[in-house]
Design an enzyme around this catalytic site. Sequence first.
Site, PDB file in Angstrom:
ATOM      1  N   LYS A   1      -9.678  -4.577  -5.683  1.00  0.00           N
ATOM      2  CA  LYS A   1     -10.881  -3.472  -6.016  1.00  0.00           C
ATOM      3  C   LYS A   1     -10.113  -2.226  -6.494  1.00  0.00           C
ATOM      4  O   LYS A   1     -10.638  -1.220  -7.153  1.00  0.00           O
ATOM      5  CB  LYS A   1     -11.906  -3.280  -4.996  1.00  0.00           C
ATOM      6  CG  LYS A   1     -11.484  -3.155  -3.715  1.00  0.00           C
ATOM      7  CD  LYS A   1     -12.487  -3.214  -2.845  1.00  0.00           C
ATOM      8  CE  LYS A   1     -11.968  -3.109  -1.410  1.00  0.00           C
ATOM      9  NZ  LYS A   1     -13.012  -3.693  -0.466  1.00  0.00           N
TER      10      LYS A   1
ATOM     11  N   LYS B   1       0.586  -1.256   0.066  1.00  0.00           N
ATOM     12  CA  LYS B   1      -0.191  -0.051  -0.004  1.00  0.00           C
ATOM     13  C   LYS B   1       0.806   1.092   0.026  1.00  0.00           C
ATOM     14  O   LYS B   1       0.508   2.261  -0.526  1.00  0.00           O
ATOM     15  CB  LYS B   1      -0.921   0.199   1.264  1.00  0.00           C
ATOM     16  CG  LYS B   1      -1.976  -0.793   0.820  1.00  0.00           C
ATOM     17  CD  LYS B   1      -3.294  -0.600   1.825  1.00  0.00           C
ATOM     18  CE  LYS B   1      -4.700  -1.493   1.650  1.00  0.00           C
ATOM     19  NZ  LYS B   1      -5.626  -1.244   2.346  1.00  0.00           N
TER      20      LYS B   1
ATOM     21  N   LYS C   1      -3.249 -11.045  -6.732  1.00  0.00           N
ATOM     22  CA  LYS C   1      -4.564 -11.242  -6.271  1.00  0.00           C
ATOM     23  C   LYS C   1      -5.647 -10.086  -6.922  1.00  0.00           C
ATOM     24  O   LYS C   1      -5.178  -9.014  -7.212  1.00  0.00           O
ATOM     25  CB  LYS C   1      -4.588 -11.076  -4.670  1.00  0.00           C
ATOM     26  CG  LYS C   1      -4.862  -9.823  -4.355  1.00  0.00           C
ATOM     27  CD  LYS C   1      -5.143  -9.866  -2.692  1.00  0.00           C
ATOM     28  CE  LYS C   1      -5.081  -8.230  -2.492  1.00  0.00           C
ATOM     29  NZ  LYS C   1      -5.733  -7.803  -1.212  1.00  0.00           N
TER      30      LYS C   1
HETATM   31  P1  TYM Z   1     -10.623  -6.018   2.586  1.00  0.00           P
HETATM   32  O1  TYM Z   1     -11.850  -5.107   2.586  1.00  0.00           O
HETATM   33  O2  TYM Z   1      -9.523  -5.549   1.860  1.00  0.00           O
HETATM   34  O3  TYM Z   1     -11.119  -7.373   2.189  1.00  0.00           O
HETATM   35  C1  TYM Z   1     -12.248  -8.107   2.826  1.00  0.00           C
HETATM   36  C2  TYM Z   1     -12.241  -9.598   2.816  1.00  0.00           C
HETATM   37  O4  TYM Z   1     -12.035  -9.859   1.206  1.00  0.00           O
HETATM   38  C3  TYM Z   1     -10.726 -10.714   1.374  1.00  0.00           C
HETATM   39  N1  TYM Z   1     -10.265 -10.591  -0.262  1.00  0.00           N
HETATM   40  C4  TYM Z   1      -9.939 -11.823  -0.814  1.00  0.00           C
HETATM   41  N2  TYM Z   1     -10.098 -13.086  -0.781  1.00  0.00           N
HETATM   42  C5  TYM Z   1      -9.994 -14.043  -1.882  1.00  0.00           C
HETATM   43  N3  TYM Z   1      -9.360 -13.347  -3.054  1.00  0.00           N
HETATM   44  C6  TYM Z   1      -9.195 -11.813  -3.243  1.00  0.00           C
HETATM   45  N4  TYM Z   1      -8.800 -11.500  -4.218  1.00  0.00           N
HETATM   46  C7  TYM Z   1      -9.493 -11.165  -2.079  1.00  0.00           C
HETATM   47  N5  TYM Z   1      -9.545  -9.907  -2.026  1.00  0.00           N
HETATM   48  C8  TYM Z   1     -10.175  -9.566  -0.596  1.00  0.00           C
HETATM   49  C9  TYM Z   1      -9.846 -10.627   2.295  1.00  0.00           C
HETATM   50  O5  TYM Z   1      -8.899 -11.221   2.541  1.00  0.00           O
HETATM   51  C10 TYM Z   1     -10.791  -9.932   3.373  1.00  0.00           C
HETATM   52  O6  TYM Z   1     -11.151 -11.125   4.256  1.00  0.00           O
HETATM   53  N6  TYM Z   1      -8.093  -5.936   6.664  1.00  0.00           N
HETATM   54  C11 TYM Z   1      -9.359  -6.614   6.061  1.00  0.00           C
HETATM   55  C12 TYM Z   1     -10.450  -6.015   6.743  1.00  0.00           C
HETATM   56  C13 TYM Z   1     -10.478  -6.127   8.328  1.00  0.00           C
HETATM   57  C14 TYM Z   1     -10.718  -7.295   8.887  1.00  0.00           C
HETATM   58  C15 TYM Z   1     -10.549  -7.008  10.534  1.00  0.00           C
HETATM   59  C16 TYM Z   1     -10.819  -8.673   8.645  1.00  0.00           C
HETATM   60  C17 TYM Z   1     -10.263  -5.248   9.190  1.00  0.00           C
HETATM   61  N7  TYM Z   1     -10.439  -5.596  10.596  1.00  0.00           N
HETATM   62  C18 TYM Z   1     -10.723  -8.004  11.523  1.00  0.00           C
HETATM   63  C19 TYM Z   1     -11.018  -9.807   9.541  1.00  0.00           C
HETATM   64  C20 TYM Z   1     -10.808  -9.255  11.040  1.00  0.00           C
HETATM   65  C21 TYM Z   1      -9.322  -6.680   4.842  1.00  0.00           C
HETATM   66  O7  TYM Z   1      -8.527  -7.084   4.126  1.00  0.00           O
HETATM   67  O8  TYM Z   1     -10.130  -5.966   4.037  1.00  0.00           O
END
Ligand code: TYM
Length: 337
Positions: free
Chosen positions: A203, A118, A200
């Site tokens: 978005k 990031k 991966k």
């Molecule tokens: P975020 O919003 O980036 O992603 C949300 C969830 O989607 C999963 N994900 C994917 N899984 C498989 N393939 C992909 N290409 C892919 N892109 C995204 C992410 O692994 C995630 O599970 N940091 C977290 C948000 C968060 C969180 C937490 C999660 C904040 N606090 C506490 C669990 C527990 C995140 O990546 O969000």
Amino acid sequence: MEAETVKKKRIFSGIQPTGTLTLGNYIGALRNFKLLEDEYDCVYSIVDLHAITVRQNPTELRKACLRVMSLYLAVGLSPEKSLLYFQSHVPQHAELNWVLGCFTYMGELNRMTQFKDKSQKHADNINAGLYTYPVLMAADILLYMSDLVPVGADQKQHLEISRDIAERFNKIYGDTFVVPEPYIGKVGGRVMSLQDPTRKMSKSDPEDTYVAMLDSADVIRKKIRRAITDSDSEVRYDPENKPGVSNLMSIMATITGKTMDEIALEYGSKGYGVFKDAVADCIIAELEPIQKRFNEIITDKAYLQQVMTVSAERASNIAYRTMLKVRRKIGLAALKL
Ligand code: TYM
């Protein structure tokens, strides 16, 4: 009768309300949220505080928050069974974030690959929040004494640091936090970009690299048809040599429940055109009913209001109790002597 009184294990997970949710978010996280809902006591947050670690347009962020809440409900999560709320509505997330920051080493944060990625993407805004993002994530999870955290494979490192922080705290102050386990799907834990299947699906990348959960059937079909494959024409699971085809096979396998062997047998020699259309068909069949419910829910402000208020209140009760315990353990001044 006895079985009913056994306390269910707790799940916590969250999704950032940034832009639009992708098929990666759905397959890696949201779909599992629903599959695990009956077996666990689930707390699903929309982590708006995490979203501001990169610059957001306030109007867009507000809209994205309601879109994600509507998607939570549209995939079938039940506000009677699970807590569905916004992270910023429960101030203890930020409070515990501060405390846990004092139990996290800079050396640990320096190793986080998401921070490195990031920082490269947002070189003009490498802020302290982006750096301590994993601490707030640990606070989210530990606040609810969560046993299990369903996430995509990209979050594994953040889960590990959450466990390390919990264990460190417990070692110093005695048993306080539950040490959480990650739940990452064997297939679908990492959905890859349609244009570069070694990265991966994300978005924050250009639109043709991902399927959005709210894309129309036509757009989905076009994006899948244009997905990068290889010059061979055999549908075979081989992530190393055929990452594009293997990614599409994984998507199909998670959605339909078919094994890789079954998919290879069915489409092996039919060519990529036929296979890609079948992949698009199964994505569309999965997303269309969700989109239909989404369109009803997003306009129902009263319902959204009720869900988020009731859940935030119940989440706050749990969070308040955890913070009382944490404050006592570390020796902060008591409000009542
Ligand atoms: P975020 O919003 O980036 O992603 C949300 C969830 O989607 C999963 N994900 C994917 N899984 C498989 N393939 C992909 N290409 C892919 N892109 C995204 C992410 O692994 C995630 O599970 N940091 C977290 C948000 C968060 C969180 C937490 C999660 C904040 N606090 C506490 C669990 C527990 C995140 O990546 O969000």
